[in-house]
Design an enzyme around this catalytic site. Sequence first.
Site, PDB file in Angstrom:
ATOM      1  CE  LYS A   1       4.255  18.443 -22.550  1.00 41.00           C
ATOM      2  NZ  LYS A   1       5.564  18.299 -21.965  1.00 41.00           N
TER       3      LYS A   1
ATOM      4  CG  ASN B   1     -10.781  34.585 -23.245  1.00 43.23           C
ATOM      5  OD1 ASN B   1     -11.132  34.956 -22.141  1.00 43.23           O
ATOM      6  ND2 ASN B   1     -11.560  33.858 -24.048  1.00 43.23           N
TER       7      ASN B   1
ATOM      8  CB  ILE C   1     -23.243  30.373 -27.547  1.00 43.28           C
ATOM      9  CG1 ILE C   1     -22.176  29.277 -27.534  1.00 43.28           C
ATOM     10  CG2 ILE C   1     -24.334  30.079 -26.524  1.00 43.28           C
ATOM     11  CD1 ILE C   1     -21.279  29.284 -26.305  1.00 43.28           C
TER      12      ILE C   1
HETATM   13  O1  PMT Z   1     -14.707  38.005 -17.169  1.00 42.00           O
HETATM   14  P1  PMT Z   1     -14.117  39.362 -16.858  1.00 42.00           P
HETATM   15  O2  PMT Z   1     -12.644  39.288 -16.539  1.00 42.00           O
HETATM   16  O3  PMT Z   1     -14.905  40.097 -15.813  1.00 42.00           O
HETATM   17  O4  PMT Z   1     -14.200  40.252 -18.192  1.00 42.00           O
HETATM   18  C1  PMT Z   1     -15.449  40.621 -18.709  1.00 42.00           C
HETATM   19  C2  PMT Z   1     -15.463  40.598 -20.241  1.00 42.00           C
HETATM   20  C3  PMT Z   1     -14.509  41.655 -20.771  1.00 42.00           C
HETATM   21  C4  PMT Z   1     -15.060  39.218 -20.769  1.00 42.00           C
HETATM   22  C5  PMT Z   1     -16.956  40.889 -20.647  1.00 42.00           C
HETATM   23  O5  PMT Z   1     -17.318  42.163 -20.184  1.00 42.00           O
HETATM   24  C6  PMT Z   1     -17.133  40.816 -22.159  1.00 42.00           C
HETATM   25  O6  PMT Z   1     -16.845  41.744 -22.903  1.00 42.00           O
HETATM   26  N1  PMT Z   1     -17.633  39.644 -22.651  1.00 42.00           N
HETATM   27  C7  PMT Z   1     -17.767  39.340 -24.074  1.00 42.00           C
HETATM   28  C8  PMT Z   1     -16.404  38.946 -24.614  1.00 42.00           C
HETATM   29  C9  PMT Z   1     -16.447  38.544 -26.071  1.00 42.00           C
HETATM   30  O7  PMT Z   1     -16.166  37.428 -26.382  1.00 42.00           O
HETATM   31  O8  PMT Z   1     -16.876  39.470 -26.872  1.00 42.00           O
HETATM   32  P2  PMT Z   1     -17.026  39.247 -28.491  1.00 42.00           P
HETATM   33  O9  PMT Z   1     -17.213  40.637 -29.011  1.00 42.00           O
HETATM   34  O10 PMT Z   1     -15.911  38.434 -29.027  1.00 42.00           O
HETATM   35  O11 PMT Z   1     -18.349  38.399 -28.583  1.00 42.00           O
HETATM   36  C10 PMT Z   1     -19.628  38.966 -28.768  1.00 42.00           C
HETATM   37  C11 PMT Z   1     -20.709  38.167 -28.112  1.00 42.00           C
HETATM   38  O12 PMT Z   1     -20.817  36.873 -28.760  1.00 42.00           O
HETATM   39  C12 PMT Z   1     -20.513  37.868 -26.637  1.00 42.00           C
HETATM   40  O13 PMT Z   1     -21.782  37.995 -26.003  1.00 42.00           O
HETATM   41  C13 PMT Z   1     -20.050  36.414 -26.612  1.00 42.00           C
HETATM   42  O14 PMT Z   1     -20.470  35.753 -25.400  1.00 42.00           O
HETATM   43  C14 PMT Z   1     -20.768  35.837 -27.819  1.00 42.00           C
HETATM   44  N2  PMT Z   1     -20.102  34.691 -28.477  1.00 42.00           N
HETATM   45  C15 PMT Z   1     -18.887  34.844 -29.087  1.00 42.00           C
HETATM   46  C16 PMT Z   1     -18.325  33.765 -29.757  1.00 42.00           C
HETATM   47  C17 PMT Z   1     -19.005  32.520 -29.774  1.00 42.00           C
HETATM   48  N3  PMT Z   1     -18.491  31.468 -30.376  1.00 42.00           N
HETATM   49  N4  PMT Z   1     -20.202  32.406 -29.158  1.00 42.00           N
HETATM   50  C18 PMT Z   1     -20.750  33.466 -28.521  1.00 42.00           C
HETATM   51  O15 PMT Z   1     -21.853  33.344 -27.967  1.00 42.00           O
END
Ligand code: PMT
Length: 409
Positions: free
Chosen positions: A289, A210, A307
């Site tokens: 590939k 992403n 996580i």
């Molecule tokens: O890196 P930058 O370009 O500065 O951009 C910052 C950002 C937009 C990436 C950051 O501010 C942000 O929003 N990070 C979280 C992105 C995300 O994956 O959000 P989510 O709503 O999908 O996930 C929710 C939470 O679960 C997050 O804390 C994520 O780290 C966590 N997660 C998600 C999926 C997974 N398999 N394991 C996780 O721990």
Amino acid sequence: MGTLTNKRILLGVTGGIAAYKSADTVRRLREAGAEVRVVMTAGAAEFITALTLQAVSGHPVHQQLLDTGAEAGMGHIELARWADAVLVAPASANFMARLAQGRADDLLSAVCLATESPVAVAPAMNQQMWSNAATQANLATLKKNSIGIFGPAEGSQACGEVGPGRMLEPTELVALVSDLFASGELDGLTVVVTAGPTWEAVDPVRGLTNRSSGKMGYAVAEAAVEAGARVILISGPTSLPDPERAHTIRVESAQEMHDAVHAHIADADIFIGVAAVADYRPTQIAKDKIKKTQEKMTLDLERTPDILASVAALKPAPFTVGFAAETENLEQHARQKLATKNLDIVAANRVGADLGFGTDENSLLLVEPAAVTELPMQPKARLARALIAHVAARYRAKHSAKVHTLRRP
Ligand code: PMT
């Protein structure tokens, strides 16, 4: 000494022989990672040229309060907002007097009056001028007004006299400016931060990922370092350099990030999940590939480990902060994540074209069971500091509440 990476330092130069050291101060601040802009008073221009300071800072030098051309589109209010800290070095007796009075009749004094960021002065003057009752009274006023006073040192002076009034050396000034950012709010605590995207391999050369740049997560790690924490940053693939004084572990996939987090989480007091972790990965990674032999192809995907949820489910769990990247209904979605994953705080940000991912600025809505706090749009470094201050306060409140509960007879 704290780090100055990503810090915006406005250096004010006033009239005095020590102004010849300003070029070195700019150079040292930049070496420490800071972006530097220079404002000179008319007196300073008698001792050093604007061209010299422009060359070492890499930006036009600002000199006039009301000269739109010279201000190159950055007026005193913009400069005051731009700066994370203002250092006036050298600060003459005249400038200290004007600052103590709250004057705003030249650009530098107006910026000092208009900024919300910390201001510090490095006095440099003849020892009699320093000892004079008027200067000492101004000094007391500046201290009362929370202006930082760096120095002066004692020694032989350009005028041939010996005594207090020598400006501190540029290296000493840089160390003191760094300390302005050291809050001590997380002293003695260990913080684990995740940052950046993950890469889920499809074959040896292709993968699912992403647009996360890592900027937000790295800024959070740096702000936690400044606040005194021992920081472990677990980062997906980014082009950013490792933050100074954080232990950075580079990983690729969600599984690797999960494993690295769990290898270090036992020591952590606080976990902050800023990474944009892939929610799905290919069930199989092709050994070679994949050839384009078919008109259409379907990838079989499976969920990656969550996580954040796995950390929050630990017994005992660290103070756990999740991020939420949402395109709509920010608070509602954040509140859902807070409850289902049992988190202490969800920092929700709006994402979309030119929002959140990859940008230099961001805003956050901090959602907690009984509170919502808005941190407005600002550079990610500054936003991260505000987030860390909030997290530190909530962490302390939670833990002192526990101590009180345990002590109750
Ligand atoms: O890196 P930058 O370009 O500065 O951009 C910052 C950002 C937009 C990436 C950051 O501010 C942000 O929003 N990070 C979280 C992105 C995300 O994956 O959000 P989510 O709503 O999908 O996930 C929710 C939470 O679960 C997050 O804390 C994520 O780290 C966590 N997660 C998600 C999926 C997974 N398999 N394991 C996780 O721990």
